[in-house]
Each structure stands twice: as C-alpha cells, then as structure tokens.
Design a protein around this motif. Structure first.
Motif, mmCIF file in Angstrom:
data_model
loop_
_atom_site.group_PDB
_atom_site.id
_atom_site.type_symbol
_atom_site.label_atom_id
_atom_site.label_comp_id
_atom_site.label_asym_id
_atom_site.label_seq_id
_atom_site.Cartn_x
_atom_site.Cartn_y
_atom_site.Cartn_z
ATOM 1 N N ALA A 1 30.067 -1.713 18.670
ATOM 2 C CA ALA A 1 29.488 -0.850 17.630
ATOM 3 C C ALA A 1 28.373 -1.563 16.862
ATOM 4 O O ALA A 1 27.565 -0.913 16.205
ATOM 5 C CB ALA A 1 30.568 -0.377 16.659
ATOM 6 N N ALA A 2 28.313 -2.882 16.972
ATOM 7 C CA ALA A 2 27.273 -3.651 16.281
ATOM 8 C C ALA A 2 25.892 -3.471 16.916
ATOM 9 O O ALA A 2 24.875 -3.752 16.275
ATOM 10 C CB ALA A 2 27.634 -5.135 16.266
ATOM 11 N N CYS A 3 25.853 -3.001 18.155
ATOM 12 C CA CYS A 3 24.570 -2.828 18.846
ATOM 13 C C CYS A 3 23.621 -1.947 18.031
ATOM 14 O O CYS A 3 23.983 -0.840 17.635
ATOM 15 C CB CYS A 3 24.785 -2.214 20.219
ATOM 16 S SG CYS A 3 25.618 -3.309 21.378
ATOM 17 N N GLY A 4 22.440 -2.461 17.794
ATOM 18 C CA GLY A 4 21.431 -1.724 17.043
ATOM 19 C C GLY A 4 21.518 -1.880 15.537
ATOM 20 O O GLY A 4 20.588 -1.530 14.819
ATOM 21 N N ARG A 5 22.631 -2.394 15.031
ATOM 22 C CA ARG A 5 22.728 -2.608 13.577
ATOM 23 C C ARG A 5 21.676 -3.609 13.141
ATOM 24 O O ARG A 5 21.270 -4.486 13.891
ATOM 25 C CB ARG A 5 24.101 -3.166 13.195
ATOM 26 C CG ARG A 5 25.213 -2.170 13.229
ATOM 27 C CD ARG A 5 26.509 -2.811 12.765
ATOM 28 N NE ARG A 5 27.627 -1.902 12.941
ATOM 29 C CZ ARG A 5 28.885 -2.284 13.035
ATOM 30 N NH1 ARG A 5 29.205 -3.565 12.943
ATOM 31 N NH2 ARG A 5 29.840 -1.404 13.206
ATOM 32 N N LEU B 1 12.246 -2.681 25.370
ATOM 33 C CA LEU B 1 12.025 -2.053 24.065
ATOM 34 C C LEU B 1 13.129 -2.375 23.054
ATOM 35 O O LEU B 1 13.012 -2.035 21.882
ATOM 36 C CB LEU B 1 11.890 -0.541 24.228
ATOM 37 C CG LEU B 1 10.716 -0.077 25.091
ATOM 38 C CD1 LEU B 1 10.732 1.429 25.242
ATOM 39 C CD2 LEU B 1 9.395 -0.569 24.532
ATOM 40 N N GLN B 2 14.197 -3.040 23.495
ATOM 41 C CA GLN B 2 15.281 -3.397 22.589
ATOM 42 C C GLN B 2 14.869 -4.479 21.594
ATOM 43 O O GLN B 2 15.449 -4.602 20.525
ATOM 44 C CB GLN B 2 16.497 -3.873 23.376
ATOM 45 C CG GLN B 2 16.307 -5.205 24.092
ATOM 46 C CD GLN B 2 17.503 -5.589 24.917
ATOM 47 O OE1 GLN B 2 18.609 -5.635 24.397
ATOM 48 N NE2 GLN B 2 17.299 -5.837 26.200
ATOM 49 N N PHE B 3 13.850 -5.253 21.950
ATOM 50 C CA PHE B 3 13.437 -6.370 21.097
ATOM 51 C C PHE B 3 12.328 -5.935 20.144
ATOM 52 O O PHE B 3 11.295 -5.444 20.590
ATOM 53 C CB PHE B 3 12.941 -7.546 21.939
ATOM 54 C CG PHE B 3 13.963 -8.043 22.915
ATOM 55 C CD1 PHE B 3 15.085 -8.723 22.462
ATOM 56 C CD2 PHE B 3 13.832 -7.814 24.273
ATOM 57 C CE1 PHE B 3 16.041 -9.184 23.352
ATOM 58 C CE2 PHE B 3 14.780 -8.267 25.171
ATOM 59 C CZ PHE B 3 15.894 -8.944 24.716
ATOM 60 N N PRO B 4 12.533 -6.135 18.842
ATOM 61 C CA PRO B 4 11.461 -5.824 17.887
ATOM 62 C C PRO B 4 10.230 -6.676 18.201
ATOM 63 O O PRO B 4 10.351 -7.806 18.687
ATOM 64 C CB PRO B 4 12.053 -6.209 16.531
ATOM 65 C CG PRO B 4 13.521 -6.316 16.749
ATOM 66 C CD PRO B 4 13.724 -6.667 18.186
ATOM 67 N N SER B 5 9.060 -6.146 17.935
ATOM 68 C CA SER B 5 7.824 -6.892 18.221
ATOM 69 C C SER B 5 7.753 -8.196 17.427
ATOM 70 O O SER B 5 7.069 -9.131 17.832
ATOM 71 C CB SER B 5 6.601 -6.022 17.920
ATOM 72 O OG SER B 5 6.616 -5.620 16.562
ATOM 73 N N SER B 6 8.481 -8.274 16.335
ATOM 74 C CA SER B 6 8.513 -9.487 15.512
ATOM 75 C C SER B 6 9.417 -10.570 16.111
ATOM 76 O O SER B 6 9.419 -11.694 15.641
ATOM 77 C CB SER B 6 9.034 -9.146 14.119
ATOM 78 O OG SER B 6 10.373 -8.668 14.223
#
Length: 144
Positions: A72-76, A52-57
């Motif tokens: 801290a960059a994770c999810g930015r 689920l971490q990867f956007p469907s795009s």
C-alpha cells in the motif's frame, strides 16, 4: 481540617498542569532511519520497469518493512529530514526532501547501505539531506 484555600491550591496546580500539557506543540512526524541505494533501480516492486515511476527530480525511495504495508506504500509521498547521525556534520537538518515510494527495500535490485532502514532513499534524495559518506542517518518523516 484543611482550609478551603489549601484545598484549592492542588486543584489550581492540576488545572495549570493540564493546560500546560495541552498547549505543547504536537508533531505529526514519525522518527526512523534512512539508508541509501544506487542504480540500477529497476525493476521495482511497485511499478516494474515503467520509467515514468521515477520523478524527474530523482527524489524517490524504497519503503522499509515498517511502512511497506503489504504494498500500500507504493506511490505514497513523504517529507523527509535528517535529524542526527553517528558522525558530526553528517546531516543537513535545514533541508527537506519530498520522496515518492517506488519500491520495497527488502526486494530492491540494489542493496541498501543500511539493513532495516525505515526508508531507503535514492542517491539523489540522500545526498540532499546528508553526507553521502554516511551509511545511515536518523530521520523525521511525514506522509504528504
């Protein structure tokens, strides 16, 4: 002795110069480089094997050391635009992509096409803004 009107000219020019500088457009974007990487993309430094971490795009990226910020960059998310490359007609400067940081470039499972890139884009993200034959491009990016 200098007349009053002659002393006023430098003051007026200074005021005009200050107003001109203050009216210049300000950009909030940073400039850096982008490489690309191919699958496999897991595990990632941010989210391990979670699909689920990867956007469907499939518009995602790995953070280079300059923006990694000890994880801290994770999810930015960043808007990224190609601005130039070594070879002409490599960039599509009219195209912007919004990517999500899911990994650290230095530790990514797949090797980047460019060492020391600011952002390493997924294959899909890179191909949206530049020719896939390029190993690296200059980018403008801004955090969303």
């Amino acid at each position: 002795m200098m007349s009053r009107s002659r002393r006023a000219i430098p003051c007026r020019l200074s005021a005009i110069l200050i107003l001109a500088v203050l009216s210049l457009p300000r950009s909030r974007a940073d400039v850096g480089t982008a490489g690309h990487y191919d699958p496999p993309y897991t595990p990632t430094a941010c989210f391990g094997y979670d699909p689920l971490q990867f956007p469907s795009s499939f518009l995602f990226a790995a953070a280079g050391e300059g923006i990694w910020d000890n994880g801290a960059a994770c999810g930015r998310q960043y808007w990224v635009r190609c601005i130039s490359a070594d070879r002409p007609k490599t960039c599509n400067p009219a195209q912007l992509v919004q990517v999500r940081i899911v990994d650290r470039a230095l530790g990514a499972v797949s090797q980047s096409s460019s060492d020391r890139a600011t952002i390493v884009l997924s294959k899909t993200s890179f191909e949206a803004i530049a020719s896939p034959s390029a190993s690296s491009v200059n980018i403008e990016f801004v955090q969303v």
